[in-house]
Scaffold this active site. Structure first.
Site, mmCIF file in Angstrom:
data_model
loop_
_atom_site.group_PDB
_atom_site.id
_atom_site.type_symbol
_atom_site.label_atom_id
_atom_site.label_comp_id
_atom_site.label_asym_id
_atom_site.label_seq_id
_atom_site.Cartn_x
_atom_site.Cartn_y
_atom_site.Cartn_z
ATOM 1 N N HIS A 153 0.851 -1.197 0.000
ATOM 2 C CA HIS A 153 0.000 0.000 0.000
ATOM 3 C C HIS A 153 0.885 1.244 0.000
ATOM 4 O O HIS A 153 1.834 1.324 0.783
ATOM 5 C CB HIS A 153 -0.873 0.045 1.266
ATOM 6 N N TYR B 156 -8.987 5.471 7.979
ATOM 7 C CA TYR B 156 -9.164 5.795 9.398
ATOM 8 C C TYR B 156 -10.205 6.908 9.465
ATOM 9 O O TYR B 156 -9.973 7.997 8.935
ATOM 10 C CB TYR B 156 -7.852 6.284 10.016
ATOM 11 N N PRO C 35 -3.914 -0.097 19.093
ATOM 12 C CA PRO C 35 -3.708 -0.580 17.717
ATOM 13 C C PRO C 35 -3.771 0.501 16.634
ATOM 14 O O PRO C 35 -3.456 0.217 15.478
ATOM 15 C CB PRO C 35 -4.840 -1.593 17.529
ATOM 16 N N LYS D 150 1.415 -0.572 15.351
ATOM 17 C CA LYS D 150 2.845 -0.640 15.658
ATOM 18 C C LYS D 150 3.251 -1.890 16.452
ATOM 19 O O LYS D 150 4.443 -2.194 16.551
ATOM 20 C CB LYS D 150 3.264 0.602 16.462
ATOM 21 N N TYR E 45 4.294 6.265 10.136
ATOM 22 C CA TYR E 45 3.435 5.137 9.762
ATOM 23 C C TYR E 45 4.228 4.074 9.001
ATOM 24 O O TYR E 45 4.129 2.878 9.313
ATOM 25 C CB TYR E 45 2.244 5.630 8.922
#
Ligand code: APR
Ligand code: PHB
Length: 401
Positions: free
Chosen positions: A78, A205, A297, A301, A393
């Site tokens: 991704h 998100y 979560p 990580k 990220y």
């Protein structure tokens, strides 16, 4: 007294999650032998569903360690994620911002690959052990006592014990001067695994007035979804229809549709917390992974941090056991904690920005809500702010912080 079967290895590893299994693999590549002891059965460990995002440095390490054949064939690369709020969808383009991406590949797939590699190498993993007791940790000959699956009481004498036994294990409690820093969040996540083809290529998100929602996936046939719920929510309150309805509401955006499908496991609620235990060492015991730290979560990580810990630990143990050089083990805790606190901050920040912190819609926390929206708008409109999210990220290079 029951008879004890005594054996020997260089590194006794408690726990066959990603941390313990990868540590065993990295050590064996350096000619160091280890034994992994696991409380659960092989099939339980291989089926346990957890997060599924691999950072760029995690994928690189798994490739270097010869563990990425299936990951490279089946993992989904991704190049970004979406933040959804205030009725709008905003893509954070990792590839453009930091030139790297993430790979979606379930944690239990990593665990299966690691177990297969240990078994192929003829390296023992003892499943279904119980009553694990750590002894002699402040000597240079520690040992692990345990009851094997066949009921015999056994003892492994070793040079070092690695506590990779997760949040509920025994190892953290064996560090007498341990200091715990923690935070609990007033919500949990209801996790849903559905046999439904993903309708969107990347993770979403969503910050919605009703609470947070996450859209993720496992494969071209399986969607993974989460809903913010009360921490004590009973999954029975959440019928299939209510779940799909709420997901539709919270993830709503122009042109976005959700494919519905049967659930592949019963939805369950996970509490959310942050926790760091310091120091990650007591004599010849070293902690790694969830045994030493927990992240919420949001940002995925957990497994990535466990993997970064054991990379450092494997190098440090090689210096100790092959060259009698103690520098690495003496600084292991301090060096590991730098990356851990970066991930703790990032997960706390993502969690704070994306969840609803109060239940009262009429008299809610207007100040907190306005701060969240301001932070979200800044993150999606400033290249500098978006880059901060992107580099955390996809994962900072190991050793960078
Ligand atoms: N004896 C032997 N094994 C034990 C004991 C014990 N007393 N206590 C716990 N275990 C085992 C658990 O059954 C589990 O399989 O230790 C293992 C720890 O594995 P994980 O919980 O997966 O922890 P870790 O390897 O550090 O990986 C961290 O896992 O919890 C997720 O989200 C987290 O992704 C992160 C990753
Ligand atoms: C998941 O796919 O399970 C997942 C993805 C991203 C997260 C957490 C979980 O932040």
């Amino acid at each position: 007294m029951r008879t004890q079967v005594v054996s020997r290895t260089q590194v006794g590893i408690v726990g066959a999650g990603p941390a313990g299994l990868l540590l065993s693999h990295l050590l064996s590549r350096r000619g160091i032998d280890s034994v992994v002891l696991e409380a659960r059965s092989r099939s339980y460990v291989e089926q346990r569903v957890r997060a599924g995002v691999l950072e760029h440095p995690t994928v690189e390490l798994l490739r270097e360690a010869g563990l990425a054949a299936r990951l490279d064939a089946e993992g989904l690369p991704h190049g970004g994620i979406s933040l959804r709020f205030d009725g709008g969808d905003h893509r954070i383009d990792f590839a453009d911002l930091v030139g790297k991406g993430i790979t979606v590949y379930g944690q239990q797939e990593v665990v299966k690959d690691l177990i297969a590699a240990r078994v192929d190498a003829g390296e023992p993993i003892e499943f279904e052990v119980s009553d694990v007791v750590l002894d002699g940790l402040t000597t240079d000959a520690p040992s692990i006592g345990y009851t094997a699956a066949d009921g015999t009481r056994r003892r492994i004498e070793c040079d070092v014990v690695a506590g990779c036994d997760g949040f509920h294990g025994v190892s953290r409690r064996a560090v007498p001067d341990v200091r715990i820093a923690e935070r609990e969040y007033p919500f949990g996540w209801l996790g849903i695994l559905a046999k439904a083809a993903p309708t969107h290529d990347e993770l979403v998100y969503a910050n919605h007035d009703n609470g947070f929602a996450l859209y993720s996936m496992r494969s071209p046939e399986v969607t993974r979804l989460y809903l913010q719920v009360r921490p004590d929510a009973d999954p029975a309150e959440w019928s299939d229809a209510r779940i799909w309805d709420e997901l539709g509401t919270r993830l709503q955006a122009d042109g976005f549709t959700l494919n519905e499908g049967p659930f592949l496991e019963r939805p369950s609620v996970t509490g959310m917390r942050s926790m760091v235990a310091e120091p990650m060492r007591h004599g010849r015991l070293f902690l790694a992974g969830d045994a030493a730290h927990i992240v919420p979560p949001t940002g995925a990580k957990g497994m990535n941090l466990a993997i970064a810990d054991v990379r450092l630990l494997a190098d440090s143990l090689a210096d100790l056991l092959l060259h009698r050089d103690e520098t690495g083990v003496d600084t292991y805790s301090e060096r590991a904690l730098r990356r851990i606190w970066r991930a703790e901050h990032f997960s706390w920040w993502m969690t704070s920005m994306l969840h609803r912190f109060d239940d009262d819609h009429a008299n809610g926390d207007a100040f907190g809500r306005a701060l969240q929206l301001s932070q979200l708008r800044y993150t999606v409109s400033s290249r500098a702010a978006a880059t901060g999210l992107a580099e955390n990220y996809v994962g900072l290079p190991h050793g960078a912080v």
